[in-house]
Scaffold this active site. Structure first.
Site, PDB file in Angstrom:
ATOM      1  N   ARG B  55       4.545   2.210 -13.702  1.00  0.00           N
ATOM      2  CA  ARG B  55       4.679   3.145 -14.816  1.00  0.00           C
ATOM      3  C   ARG B  55       4.797   4.595 -14.377  1.00  0.00           C
ATOM      4  O   ARG B  55       5.650   5.328 -14.841  1.00  0.00           O
ATOM      5  CB  ARG B  55       3.452   3.043 -15.731  1.00  0.00           C
ATOM      6  N   THR B  56       3.893   5.007 -13.511  1.00  0.00           N
ATOM      7  CA  THR B  56       3.841   6.440 -13.203  1.00  0.00           C
ATOM      8  C   THR B  56       5.144   6.894 -12.549  1.00  0.00           C
ATOM      9  O   THR B  56       5.755   7.873 -12.970  1.00  0.00           O
ATOM     10  CB  THR B  56       2.627   6.739 -12.296  1.00  0.00           C
ATOM     11  N   LYS B  84       5.675   6.104  10.495  1.00  0.00           N
ATOM     12  CA  LYS B  84       5.740   6.494  11.918  1.00  0.00           C
ATOM     13  C   LYS B  84       4.585   7.421  12.275  1.00  0.00           C
ATOM     14  O   LYS B  84       4.521   7.958  13.371  1.00  0.00           O
ATOM     15  CB  LYS B  84       7.058   7.229  12.185  1.00  0.00           C
ATOM     16  N   ARG B 105       2.030  10.391  -5.133  1.00  0.00           N
ATOM     17  CA  ARG B 105       0.863   9.490  -5.178  1.00  0.00           C
ATOM     18  C   ARG B 105       0.510   9.113  -3.748  1.00  0.00           C
ATOM     19  O   ARG B 105       1.396   8.811  -2.934  1.00  0.00           O
ATOM     20  CB  ARG B 105       1.174   8.231  -5.981  1.00  0.00           C
ATOM     21  N   HIS B 133      -6.084  11.496 -11.579  1.00  0.00           N
ATOM     22  CA  HIS B 133      -4.781  11.031 -12.057  1.00  0.00           C
ATOM     23  C   HIS B 133      -4.494  11.835 -13.331  1.00  0.00           C
ATOM     24  O   HIS B 133      -4.502  11.307 -14.439  1.00  0.00           O
ATOM     25  CB  HIS B 133      -4.863   9.526 -12.349  1.00  0.00           C
TER      26      HIS B 133
END
Lengths: 141, 307
Positions: B55-56, B84, B105, B133
């Site tokens: 969703r986000t 890496k 995120r 959030h």
């Protein structure tokens, strides 16, 4: 026991007994070429016992770090045998690279050479929280 | 309204007035869509998702596309140079050369703050581990405002895992700033809100209570915010088995609920709301996902200094 007074330099007074050695190490006083005296368990009318550090040179001090370790310290600046100024410390609002965040979920645990920053959130309880993850630092209490 | 914030890391970065402004813009987007169709033409949003999300990430991308802008980015650490060993700082400084705004995120708490210190491009925290959030909280606030007409004067029930649920903590903190909100915290003893939230509730003087049974308080609620009770949060299987059904919302439990109850859930849902509830007009969790796109559109416009 008598230790000569400082002619030109700094006297850190009213250090909580036992914390003198910590401050000595944090300030890297062993690296100085001037005379440095650390007195432990000196009689104090105010605190019962205290530590004192005498530095025979005017050096730069990290007030943030000193205030965090012991906010009751008095810093005396001496020049030509006379007291130039006296400063009282306070708990700093921000600590940068003085304590480390121990939260394994914090970004500071993986990001290279990142500054560890803590904010004072409760002066009365002396509570600091990591500026990144907000986890409380426990070591101080 | 003048913009006072450059990044959105925590919901507390925003004043009540700034939240109100974002809600107004989100509503204007729905009322006057033609005005927004090309408003971000030539602007690029980078979505840096170091861990998965449905969703986000998609709502951020849909938001930017609907504003006429473009999107670039990655949807997992394995498809970026993080695999890496590249630092967050270096990744963000690089992406800052390509994008006008970044939604990020990351599994580590505080990563978006690190990012915000290394680039002049606005950073939006799209979730940093179990920490913050804020765009979910903005989504929740917009949903409540649209459904109830205001953010005060309601009885808000929060149910399920109130201990580990970051959306719950942020929503309580945000709603504490509004007048006359009554909080009903419905959770088993093992999953009650953490002490610092309880402390904030006490300090605020708000009306609040903690209960174990949903049925007991259902009739009082104006909004019911459901969260998932996860098996791994329990110390033993018996406790989980004993409690899990208590926190599953079904039509039977809704019998005593108000006719205008608003049922919310940050999603993803697993089994904590019966699918039979989906057709009940009180179910608002998919509408909530739509609100998420609208508020992110408003936020992008604000951080880009457009609206």
């Amino acid at each position: 026991m008598n230790i000569d007074g400082v002619t030109t330099g700094i006297v850190l007074d009213h250090i909580k007994a036992g914390k003198g050695i910590k401050i000595y190490n944090y300030l890297h006083l062993d690296k100085l070429s001037c005379s440095v005296a650390m007195l432990q368990n000196v009689k104090s009318s105010k605190y019962g016992k205290k530590d004192i550090i005498k530095i025979d040179e005017l050096i730069e001090l990290d007030y943030e770090m000193l205030g965090y370790i012991d906010s009751n310290i008095t810093v005396n600046f001496v020049k030509d045998g006379r007291l130039l100024k006296k400063e009282h410390l306070d708990l700093p609002e921000t600590l940068t690279d003085i304590i480390q965040c121990k939260n394994p979920r914090c970004i500071t645990s993986i990001e290279q050479e990142i500054e560890h920053v803590f904010k004072l959130v409760d002066r009365e309880k002396k509570t600091y929280r990591c500026a990144y993850c907000d986890v409380e630092h426990k070591e101080y209490k | 309204m003048e913009k006072n914030f450059r990044n959105l890391i925590s919901i507390t970065d925003l004043s009540i007035e700034e939240i109100d402004h974002l809600i107004d813009v989100a509503n204007d987007i729905v009322e006057n869509p033609d005005e927004y169709i090309d408003i971000c033409k030539g602007k690029k949003l980078a979505t840096l998702f170091f861990e998965p999300s449905t969703r986000t990430r998609l709502s951020f991308e849909a938001a930017m596309l609907e504003l006429g802008g473009s999107v670039l980015g990655f949807a997992g650490a394995s498809s970026s140079s993080a695999a890496k060993g590249e630092s967050v700082s270096d990744t963000v400084e690089t992406v800052g050369c390509y994008a006008d705004i970044i939604a990020m995120r990351h599994p580590k708490e505080g990563a978006p703050m690190v990012a915000s210190r290394r680039t002049t491009v606005p950073i939006i925290n799209a979730g940093d581990g179990g920490h913050f959030h804020p765009t979910q909280t903005l989504t929740d606030l917009l949903t409540i405002k649209r459904k109830k007409g205001e953010l005060g004067n309601i009885t808000l029930g929060l149910c399920g895992d109130l201990k580990f649920g970051r959306t719950v903590h942020s929503l309580i903190e945000a709603m504490l700033r509004y007048d006359n909100v009554k909080f009903v915290l419905i959770a088993p003893e093992e999953l009650r809100v953490p002490e610092y939230i309880r402390e904030e509730l006490r300090k605020s003087g708000a009306d609040w209570k903690e209960v174990e049974s949903m049925e007991e308080v259902m009739h009082e609620l104006d909004v019911l915010y459901m969260t998932r009770v996860q098996r791994e949060r329990f110390f033993n299987e018996e406790d989980y088995a004993r409690l899990k059904d208590t926190y599953i919302l079904d039509l039977e439990k809704l019998e005593t609920a108000k006719e205008d109850l608003t049922i919310m859930h940050p999603l993803p849902r697993v089994n904590e709301i019966s699918v039979k509830v989906d057709d009940d007009p009180r179910a608002c969790y998919f509408y909530q996902a739509l609100c998420g796109k609208h508020i992110r559109m408003a936020l992008i416009l604000n951080l880009l200094g457009i609206k």
